[in-house]
Design a protein around this motif. Structure first.
Motif, mmCIF file in Angstrom:
data_model
loop_
_atom_site.group_PDB
_atom_site.id
_atom_site.type_symbol
_atom_site.label_atom_id
_atom_site.label_comp_id
_atom_site.label_asym_id
_atom_site.label_seq_id
_atom_site.Cartn_x
_atom_site.Cartn_y
_atom_site.Cartn_z
ATOM 1 N N ALA A 1 60.728 9.600 27.582
ATOM 2 C CA ALA A 1 60.508 8.185 27.264
ATOM 3 C C ALA A 1 59.887 7.998 25.890
ATOM 4 O O ALA A 1 60.115 6.978 25.233
ATOM 5 C CB ALA A 1 59.622 7.549 28.335
ATOM 6 N N ALA A 2 59.105 8.987 25.451
ATOM 7 C CA ALA A 2 58.411 8.876 24.170
ATOM 8 C C ALA A 2 59.302 9.247 22.985
ATOM 9 O O ALA A 2 58.948 8.975 21.829
ATOM 10 C CB ALA A 2 57.170 9.770 24.172
ATOM 11 N N ALA A 3 60.467 9.859 23.246
ATOM 12 C CA ALA A 3 61.301 10.374 22.159
ATOM 13 C C ALA A 3 62.292 9.324 21.672
ATOM 14 O O ALA A 3 62.919 8.627 22.474
ATOM 15 C CB ALA A 3 62.058 11.615 22.629
ATOM 16 N N PRO A 4 62.461 9.206 20.367
ATOM 17 C CA PRO A 4 63.435 8.237 19.837
ATOM 18 C C PRO A 4 64.883 8.687 19.993
ATOM 19 O O PRO A 4 65.801 7.879 19.894
ATOM 20 C CB PRO A 4 63.059 8.138 18.357
ATOM 21 C CG PRO A 4 62.406 9.452 18.041
ATOM 22 C CD PRO A 4 61.702 9.871 19.289
ATOM 23 N N SER A 5 65.099 9.984 20.251
ATOM 24 C CA SER A 5 66.453 10.515 20.412
ATOM 25 C C SER A 5 66.382 11.841 21.148
ATOM 26 O O SER A 5 65.301 12.413 21.327
ATOM 27 C CB SER A 5 67.127 10.719 19.048
ATOM 28 O OG SER A 5 66.458 11.746 18.326
ATOM 29 N N VAL A 6 67.540 12.345 21.544
ATOM 30 C CA VAL A 6 67.592 13.660 22.190
ATOM 31 C C VAL A 6 67.112 14.735 21.229
ATOM 32 O O VAL A 6 66.346 15.634 21.592
ATOM 33 C CB VAL A 6 69.026 13.965 22.677
ATOM 34 C CG1 VAL A 6 69.153 15.439 23.090
ATOM 35 C CG2 VAL A 6 69.388 13.068 23.853
ATOM 36 N N GLU A 7 67.555 14.636 19.977
ATOM 37 C CA GLU A 7 67.207 15.663 18.997
ATOM 38 C C GLU A 7 65.703 15.671 18.707
ATOM 39 O O GLU A 7 65.128 16.740 18.442
ATOM 40 C CB GLU A 7 67.975 15.416 17.687
ATOM 41 C CG GLU A 7 69.491 15.588 17.802
ATOM 42 C CD GLU A 7 70.171 14.426 18.514
ATOM 43 O OE1 GLU A 7 71.308 14.621 18.999
ATOM 44 O OE2 GLU A 7 69.557 13.334 18.607
ATOM 45 N N ALA A 8 65.082 14.508 18.748
ATOM 46 C CA ALA A 8 63.653 14.409 18.425
ATOM 47 C C ALA A 8 62.758 14.629 19.642
ATOM 48 O O ALA A 8 61.536 14.523 19.528
ATOM 49 C CB ALA A 8 63.360 13.041 17.816
ATOM 50 N N THR A 9 63.343 14.952 20.780
ATOM 51 C CA THR A 9 62.562 15.181 21.999
ATOM 52 C C THR A 9 61.774 16.485 21.872
ATOM 53 O O THR A 9 62.267 17.472 21.302
ATOM 54 C CB THR A 9 63.497 15.248 23.218
ATOM 55 O OG1 THR A 9 64.216 14.013 23.326
ATOM 56 C CG2 THR A 9 62.711 15.471 24.499
#
Length: 409
Positions: free
Chosen positions: A298-306
């Protein structure tokens, strides 16, 4: 007042009414039957004469039905006299249902509906029927089983409770936490079926998932000092927050890396994070750890930035406190994102060698994805086609077949 009004009042008040009747009569089955008869009476009478206090009307009608049922049992005349006296005393006191009151009766009802003497299927059916207030038809539709099957589970469940002499009371403090785990597992099963249907032509059954959330909120209000209750509530809220983005206009699945995160329900995320904070006060259990994983997404802006490294660590912790092959499979997915597909494939192949998830479409799904990332396209296609054959949900199956077809060229 029409049918929708009766159903709305029943959905809100059913747990309190059935719980109070069970304490009043000492008979769980009789209480549930009397409450259902009161609803049928309301469907006829309310359109003609809407009551000023619908919840109180239902309670009074259900009590009358209960007394009539006891009266018909000639061997229980003494109990009838006591019940009648109790009803008269309540009437004299002007007792009414307080719609804002949540008391131990509802909690006791949850423990009875999820009692260990019942089969898992009966626990789910009884909880949805007597605690959530769903009809047999609604339960059958949610789980894609025939209505007579649901009715039989409810009937057998009530008979089992009666035969076992299960008392209508909270478990002793010494065993309450252990029994609480059974209640949580039933709510988890209900929510999981709503969030990813095991079969049928819909990916989500949000009504079922939101009913589980409502019950989890009730349980959290009744057991505010139990961290795992808040952990389960957090997990449900954070998972449901993604519902608006998980399907397209035609109901087709939208995978995580393709979801428009602006469509996520940020109010649900805030509620989930608040519940997770309460769960974290004394260390996270299995539900709390899963909620922490959902919070990381929920806190990540994208899959890559998770923060996939954090998710791997959380899955490792979950595997220690609640080991299961599904946890290990999910850990493999996280490892693939954090460290690459080769390391993850070794984890999946070990699961296959151990034959821990026979017949599940999840293993070939993950293995197919990993093989595709490694460039082993023919093997990946075969795995995804196998996963499609094993998958009972038509929406998920269509995604698997589309991915397999894309690997053919």
């Amino acid at each position: 007042m029409g049918t929708a009004d009766v159903e709305a009042v029943w959905r809100i008040e059913s747990a309190r009414i059935v719980a109070a009747l069970t304490r009043f009569t000492g008979d769980f089955g009789l209480a549930e039957d009397a409450a259902q008869e009161a609803v049928a009476e309301a469907l006829v009478s309310w359109p003609l004469a809407p009551p000023a206090n619908p919840a109180g009307w239902l309670m009074a009608a259900a009590r009358r039905r209960a007394i009539d049922a006891v009266r018909r049992r000639t061997a229980l005349q003494d109990r009838y006299a006591l019940l009648a006296a109790g009803l008269a005393a309540d009437a004299a006191d002007g007792e009414e249902i307080d719609p804002d009151r949540i008391d131990d009766d509802v909690l006791a009802l949850m423990f009875v509906s999820c009692h260990p003497v019942l089969s898992p299927e009966a626990r789910v059916a009884l909880t949805l029927r007597v605690v959530a207030g769903l009809s047999s038809e609604e339960i059958a539709r949610a789980f894609l089983v025939p209505v007579p099957t649901v009715q039989a589970r409810i009937t057998r469940g009530k008979k089992t409770i009666a035969a076992a002499g299960v008392p209508f009371e909270l478990p002793p403090a010494a065993e309450r936490r252990e029994r609480l785990g059974g209640v949580l597992s039933v709510l988890y099963v209900i929510f999981t079926e709503g969030s990813t249907a095991t079969s049928g032509d819909r990916l989500l059954r949000p009504d079922l998932a939101y009913e589980a959330i409502r019950l989890a909120r009730t349980l959290a209000a009744l057991q505010p000092d139990e961290p795992e209750v808040h952990g389960l509530l957090a997990l449900c809220e954070l998972t449901a927050a993604r519902f608006p983005a998980r399907t397209g206009p035609d109901g087709s699945p939208v995978l995580l890396d393709e979801q428009d995160r602006r469509r996520w329900d940020f109010s649900a995320i805030r509620r989930g994070l608040a519940a997770l904070a309460k769960a974290s006060a004394r260390g996270l259990g299995p539900y709390g750890l899963q909620a922490a994983i959902a919070a990381t997404h929920a806190a990540a802006p994208s899959v890559e930035a998770t923060d996939w490294d954090r998710i791997v660590v959380l899955y490792e912790a979950l595997g220690r406190v609640a080991p299961s092959p599904v946890v290990e499979l999910n850990r493999a997915v996280a490892v693939a994102m954090a460290s690459g597909p080769a390391q993850a494939l070794a984890i999946v192949d070990e699961l296959i060698a151990s034959d821990l998830l026979p017949g599940s479409h999840l293993v070939p799904t993950v293995r197919g994805e990993l093989l595709a990332r490694l460039g082993r396209r023919p093997e990946a296609r075969a795995e995804l086609e196998l996963a499609a054959r094993l998958c009972a949900n038509q929406r998920e199956r269509s995604v698997l077949l589309r991915k397999a077809a894309a690997l053919a060229s």
